[in-house]
Structures are given as C-alpha cells and as structure tokens.
Design a protein around this motif. Structure first.
Motif, mmCIF file in Angstrom:
data_model
loop_
_atom_site.group_PDB
_atom_site.id
_atom_site.type_symbol
_atom_site.label_atom_id
_atom_site.label_comp_id
_atom_site.label_asym_id
_atom_site.label_seq_id
_atom_site.Cartn_x
_atom_site.Cartn_y
_atom_site.Cartn_z
ATOM 1 N N GLY A 375 48.554 30.021 8.487
ATOM 2 C CA GLY A 375 48.967 29.022 7.515
ATOM 3 C C GLY A 375 49.438 29.621 6.200
ATOM 4 O O GLY A 375 49.084 30.737 5.837
ATOM 5 N N PHE A 376 50.245 28.839 5.464
ATOM 6 C CA PHE A 376 50.743 29.258 4.152
ATOM 7 C C PHE A 376 50.815 28.042 3.243
ATOM 8 O O PHE A 376 50.813 26.895 3.714
ATOM 9 C CB PHE A 376 52.117 29.933 4.265
ATOM 10 N N HIS A 377 50.880 28.281 1.960
ATOM 11 C CA HIS A 377 50.867 27.188 0.997
ATOM 12 C C HIS A 377 52.139 26.336 1.133
ATOM 13 O O HIS A 377 53.242 26.854 1.181
ATOM 14 C CB HIS A 377 50.753 27.714 -0.433
ATOM 15 N N GLY A 378 51.936 25.019 1.155
ATOM 16 C CA GLY A 378 53.056 24.105 1.266
ATOM 17 C C GLY A 378 53.459 23.791 2.694
ATOM 18 O O GLY A 378 54.373 22.988 2.922
ATOM 19 N N SER A 379 52.776 24.395 3.674
ATOM 20 C CA SER A 379 53.182 24.211 5.072
ATOM 21 C C SER A 379 53.047 22.762 5.533
ATOM 22 O O SER A 379 53.786 22.312 6.415
ATOM 23 C CB SER A 379 52.373 25.132 5.987
ATOM 24 N N LEU A 380 52.123 22.014 4.931
ATOM 25 C CA LEU A 380 51.879 20.642 5.365
ATOM 26 C C LEU A 380 53.122 19.773 5.260
ATOM 27 O O LEU A 380 53.395 18.947 6.128
ATOM 28 C CB LEU A 380 50.743 20.032 4.532
ATOM 29 N N ILE A 381 53.900 19.971 4.210
ATOM 30 C CA ILE A 381 55.026 19.080 3.939
ATOM 31 C C ILE A 381 56.124 19.200 4.991
ATOM 32 O O ILE A 381 56.978 18.321 5.123
ATOM 33 C CB ILE A 381 55.589 19.347 2.526
ATOM 34 N N PHE A 382 56.100 20.274 5.784
ATOM 35 C CA PHE A 382 57.151 20.479 6.785
ATOM 36 C C PHE A 382 56.835 19.829 8.133
ATOM 37 O O PHE A 382 57.658 19.880 9.039
ATOM 38 C CB PHE A 382 57.367 21.983 7.020
ATOM 39 N N PHE A 383 55.662 19.222 8.266
ATOM 40 C CA PHE A 383 55.193 18.849 9.602
ATOM 41 C C PHE A 383 56.141 17.885 10.323
ATOM 42 O O PHE A 383 56.281 17.930 11.546
ATOM 43 C CB PHE A 383 53.780 18.243 9.520
ATOM 44 N N ASP A 384 56.832 17.008 9.582
ATOM 45 C CA ASP A 384 57.712 16.018 10.215
ATOM 46 C C ASP A 384 59.187 16.349 10.016
ATOM 47 O O ASP A 384 60.047 15.489 10.202
ATOM 48 C CB ASP A 384 57.420 14.623 9.666
ATOM 49 N N LYS A 385 59.476 17.592 9.662
ATOM 50 C CA LYS A 385 60.861 17.976 9.379
ATOM 51 C C LYS A 385 61.546 18.595 10.593
ATOM 52 O O LYS A 385 62.517 19.324 10.472
ATOM 53 C CB LYS A 385 60.901 18.960 8.201
ATOM 54 N N LYS A 386 61.010 18.334 11.775
ATOM 55 C CA LYS A 386 61.595 18.738 13.052
ATOM 56 C C LYS A 386 61.893 20.228 13.094
ATOM 57 O O LYS A 386 60.990 21.038 13.222
ATOM 58 C CB LYS A 386 62.842 17.893 13.326
ATOM 59 N N ALA A 387 63.164 20.626 12.969
ATOM 60 C CA ALA A 387 63.534 22.043 13.110
ATOM 61 C C ALA A 387 62.893 22.908 12.032
ATOM 62 O O ALA A 387 62.745 24.120 12.203
ATOM 63 C CB ALA A 387 65.052 22.195 13.061
ATOM 64 N N SER A 389 59.795 22.475 10.875
ATOM 65 C CA SER A 389 58.341 22.434 10.968
ATOM 66 C C SER A 389 57.793 23.747 11.513
ATOM 67 O O SER A 389 58.511 24.537 12.126
ATOM 68 C CB SER A 389 57.909 21.280 11.874
ATOM 69 N N PHE A 390 56.498 23.974 11.257
ATOM 70 C CA PHE A 390 55.804 25.171 11.724
ATOM 71 C C PHE A 390 54.574 24.744 12.516
ATOM 72 O O PHE A 390 54.026 23.655 12.286
ATOM 73 C CB PHE A 390 55.368 26.039 10.537
ATOM 74 N N PRO A 391 54.103 25.582 13.445
ATOM 75 C CA PRO A 391 52.889 25.235 14.194
ATOM 76 C C PRO A 391 51.716 24.897 13.284
ATOM 77 O O PRO A 391 50.954 23.955 13.566
ATOM 78 C CB PRO A 391 52.621 26.494 15.027
ATOM 79 N N CYS A 392 51.559 25.651 12.181
ATOM 80 C CA CYS A 392 50.430 25.392 11.280
ATOM 81 C C CYS A 392 50.553 24.036 10.590
ATOM 82 O O CYS A 392 49.545 23.420 10.224
ATOM 83 C CB CYS A 392 50.292 26.507 10.252
ATOM 84 N N SER A 393 51.790 23.551 10.403
ATOM 85 C CA SER A 393 51.994 22.253 9.760
ATOM 86 C C SER A 393 51.351 21.147 10.589
ATOM 87 O O SER A 393 50.598 20.304 10.076
ATOM 88 C CB SER A 393 53.486 21.974 9.589
ATOM 89 N N LEU A 394 51.652 21.160 11.877
ATOM 90 C CA LEU A 394 51.108 20.133 12.771
ATOM 91 C C LEU A 394 49.603 20.300 12.960
ATOM 92 O O LEU A 394 48.867 19.313 13.075
ATOM 93 C CB LEU A 394 51.826 20.182 14.117
ATOM 94 N N LYS A 395 49.138 21.538 12.971
ATOM 95 C CA LYS A 395 47.697 21.783 13.107
ATOM 96 C C LYS A 395 46.924 21.134 11.962
ATOM 97 O O LYS A 395 45.865 20.521 12.171
ATOM 98 C CB LYS A 395 47.414 23.282 13.134
ATOM 99 N N ILE A 396 47.433 21.278 10.739
ATOM 100 C CA ILE A 396 46.745 20.699 9.580
ATOM 101 C C ILE A 396 46.703 19.183 9.699
ATOM 102 O O ILE A 396 45.649 18.551 9.519
ATOM 103 C CB ILE A 396 47.433 21.108 8.270
ATOM 104 N N VAL A 397 47.850 18.577 10.001
ATOM 105 C CA VAL A 397 47.909 17.115 10.096
ATOM 106 C C VAL A 397 46.972 16.607 11.177
ATOM 107 O O VAL A 397 46.220 15.643 10.967
ATOM 108 C CB VAL A 397 49.357 16.655 10.370
ATOM 109 N N ASN A 398 46.986 17.247 12.336
ATOM 110 C CA ASN A 398 46.106 16.805 13.432
ATOM 111 C C ASN A 398 44.636 16.944 13.060
ATOM 112 O O ASN A 398 43.813 16.076 13.396
ATOM 113 C CB ASN A 398 46.405 17.603 14.695
ATOM 114 N N ALA A 399 44.302 18.037 12.361
ATOM 115 C CA ALA A 399 42.908 18.249 11.959
ATOM 116 C C ALA A 399 42.466 17.175 10.965
ATOM 117 O O ALA A 399 41.352 16.640 11.058
ATOM 118 C CB ALA A 399 42.740 19.636 11.346
#
Length: 407
Positions: A375-387, A389-399
């Motif tokens: 994970g990295f800072h700010g990764s959460l905001i990319f979770f719904d940005k499709k192309a 997005s990063f794996p860590c983005s979705l992991k945070i949201v799901n958690a």
C-alpha cells in the motif's frame, strides 16, 4: 492582429510540453518507487501526471491567475459523477457547511447504520465530488446512511476552520440521526489521510457529550495524527514515495496551518519544538514504540536540532490536540470507541498509525489493525478508477466494508 494569436497558439503547446517534461524529470530525479510495490510503471505514470498538474498549478499561481489548490480541485471536480440506482444522493447545507447524504432506496425493517465521512486531501485537494464514488460504494455495500462533509479549504481558509466545520456538521447530524433513518447506537466516523485525522479529533472532541449519541467506532485510514515529528522511521524510509513525499507534506502542512514556508526546515529538523516538550511526549513519539520489523529499512536514529524560539512561536499550534490528536490526555483516549486502523508500508504516515494504535491499546481501547505491504498513501481514492486502480486500493475498501458491516 493575426500574428499575436498565431504566436500564442504556437507557444501554448510548447508551454504545456515543457511543463510535462519538467514533471517527468522531477519524478525520475526525486521519486522512489520501492520494489515491493505492485504495478510500478502505472504508479510512475500517475505520479508524473500528478506532478504535471502541480507544476501547472504553481505556474498559474505565480502568474496571479489561480491558486494551485483551486486549479487542482477544478480539474478533479470536473470528473463525471455516476448515479447509482440503489441510492438517493442529496446535497444539503448544515448552516453554511455543504454536506452530501447517501441513503439506500430499499426499505429497511429497522434503522440503518450511519457513517460520517471526512474526505482526505490535506485541505488542499479533495472534495465531495472527488470522493463521491468511494462514499457511494461504502453506503451501498454496507447498507448504511452516509454523510460526507465538505469542509472549508485552503488557500481561503486554514486551521481550525476544517475542525470547526467537521465538528459542527457532525453534531448537527448526530442530533437528528433518527430523522435520517439512522440507529443512534450504530454511528461510525470514517476518514482517510487528513480526514482520518479529523475522524480521530472529532471522536475525541465528542467524548463526554451526554446530549449526543456515542460514536460506535472510528475508521482511520492512514491518518495524520501528529504534525511536528517528521523524522519517524516511516518518514525517513518513504520520504520520496508517491503521492506524499516528506517535502510535499511539509508544504501542505504549512498551507493548512498558515505557516510561512520559510519555516519548513525548522519543522523538518524539529528545532521548532522546545526540549521540555520533546521530553514530555517522547513516551508516545519514540521510535521504540514501533515494532523492530518496521525499522529494518533505512532508519537512522535522530535528534532534534537546536531549539529555535522564533520558529516555535510561528509553529507552536502544531502541538495543539486539534492538529495532533496523538497528544490527547490518557483520560480522553481511554473513553474512545473501538477503532479500525489502516496503514500502508510505503507511506510516510505509516508510523502515525502504529503510534496511535499503541496509544489506544495502552488505554484499553480495542483496535483492529489492517496493514498493506504493497500500500501507499492516497491509494484508496483510485479504487473505482478502473484502469488507474491498484490491488491495494480494493483491499482497503473491502476491509473497511467488512469491518463496518460487523458494527
């Protein structure tokens, strides 16, 4: 008359290309992308774009056309917002404070869970529009009524405006939760980055308020819980990692706290904090409180520089609890509700989460900790940005969704 317009048309592409080349050079000369991070090429490309936007904003600010923060917010607020057929989304004002309410359309046999969300961005970036997709997802997937607070931001407003807006809007909502279909015993506060700090600060400020429902839980996603010790292991290890370098964080901190940028070095080397204050808070800020495994990579023991009283007078509000909730008294910490803390390995604020986790646990507060090695800072905001997005983005949201559903 046509010649000046022709020159302008030729100059603009050169200007934009030059700014982009500058951003790319700055990225590769100053940025560190750890080998443990996934999709490094995509991260580099996005960070180059981020630096490009900042460069354009800074140029416009120097020309007196538009401030950098307003330029960046204009760009990300121009993104299209998708409507969700399962939710009713309403823009309201609590007094002068803009808020956005997300309510599931489906009928419910009982009052729903409530989430008060404070968005991130360091009070420089971020907005209800920028975080709309995230809040939409949280409200839908947890079947909750979610209130997102749109607080005042720099350059027109500084601390403590954000605190007052978040507190006043939260109190307004809590006093009327049942009218929004919310169970007063199941209200969660949630925020990321500076929004995570606000979630911690507001939860502390509401301790002992017998006229309001008690907060059930606090969800703090890579929060900034102290603003004056910028030499913790994670600050050293991740000082050049996107999207929050140490240099950029100090700049944002100065914007937010209305501190002149000439005091950046004093903030970085700790010379703006009196020796007795360092001794007082060492028990909470010491790297000894951070597990050894987090100090193996590139950490050097550090001591603050010689005390500078002039710097202290200009920056002493960094020590206020409203800016550094880690410094709250034990009796306040002990009364806080359970917490869900998210930290990222490649984030300069990683150790803020670790230190706050220890403070809570030392006072008997239950903590659920979720740490992402990639994970990295700010990764959460990319979770719904499709192309993007990063794996860590979705992991945070799901958690976060799974934790909130358990409330």
């Amino acid at each position: 008359m046509a010649v000046p317009w022709l020159v302008l048309l030729l100059a603009l592409p050169i200007f934009f290309l030059g700014a982009f080349v500058w951003a790319v050079f700055e990225h590769f000369l100053t940025t560190d992308v750890p080998a443990t991070m996934q999709q490094r090429a995509k991260l580099r490309a996005l960070h180059c774009g981020f630096l490009y936007v900042l460069t354009l904003g800074n140029i416009l600010e120097k020309l007196g056309i538009c401030s950098m923060p307003k330029f960046v917010r204009f760009l990300h607020d121009s993104m299209r917002i998708k409507k969700d057929p399962e939710l009713i989304v309403t823009d309201l004002h609590f007094g002068t404070i803009p808020v956005r309410l997300f309510q599931p359309k489906a009928a419910s046999s009982r009052l729903r869970r409530g989430i008060i969300f404070y968005h991130g961005g360091g009070s420089v970036f971020g907005s209800p529009d920028c975080h709309h997709g995230l809040c939409n997802h949280l409200a839908r997937e947890t079947d909750s009524v979610l209130l997102m607070i749109g607080y005042r931001m720099v350059p027109d407003h500084h601390s403590p405006a954000i605190f007052h807006d978040c507190l006043n809007a939260s109190v307004y909502f809590l006093k009327a939760v049942e009218t929004y279909g919310v169970d007063p015993s199941r209200v969660v506060v949630c925020g990321e980055s500076i929004g995570g700090a606000m979630a911690a600060i507001i939860t502390q400020a509401l301790v002992g308020r017998s006229d309001l429902p008690r907060i059930r839980a606090q969800v703090l996603i890579y929060p900034a819980v102290q603003t004056f010790c910028l030499q913790l292991p994670s600050f050293q290890q991740n000082q050049n990692v996107p999207f929050l370098s140490r240099k950029f964080m100090v700049t944002v901190l100065c914007y937010y706290l209305a501190i002149d940028l000439s005091w950046r070095d004093a903030i970085l080397n700790g010379s703006c904090v009196p020796p007795d204050v360092w001794r007082k808070y060492e028990k909470w800020l010491s790297p000894d409180n951070i597990p050894k495994k987090f100090k193996k990579r590139g950490f050097q023991p550090w001591s603050p520089g010689p005390f500078n009283e002039a710097a202290y007078l200009e920056t002493k509000h960094t020590l206020d609890v409203e800016n550094s909730p880690l410094l709250a008294d034990d009796e306040i910490i002990a009364q806080l509700p359970e917490a869900f803390l998210v930290s990222c390995e490649n984030d300069i604020l990683r150790d803020d989460s670790l230190l706050y986790k220890k403070r809570l646990e030392d006072q008997g507060v239950r903590v659920t900790w979720y740490h992402l090695e990639d994970g990295f800072h700010g990764s959460l905001i990319f979770f719904d940005k499709k192309a993007f997005s990063f794996p860590c983005s979705l992991k945070i949201v799901n958690a976060v969704v799974n934790y909130v559903k358990g409330i």
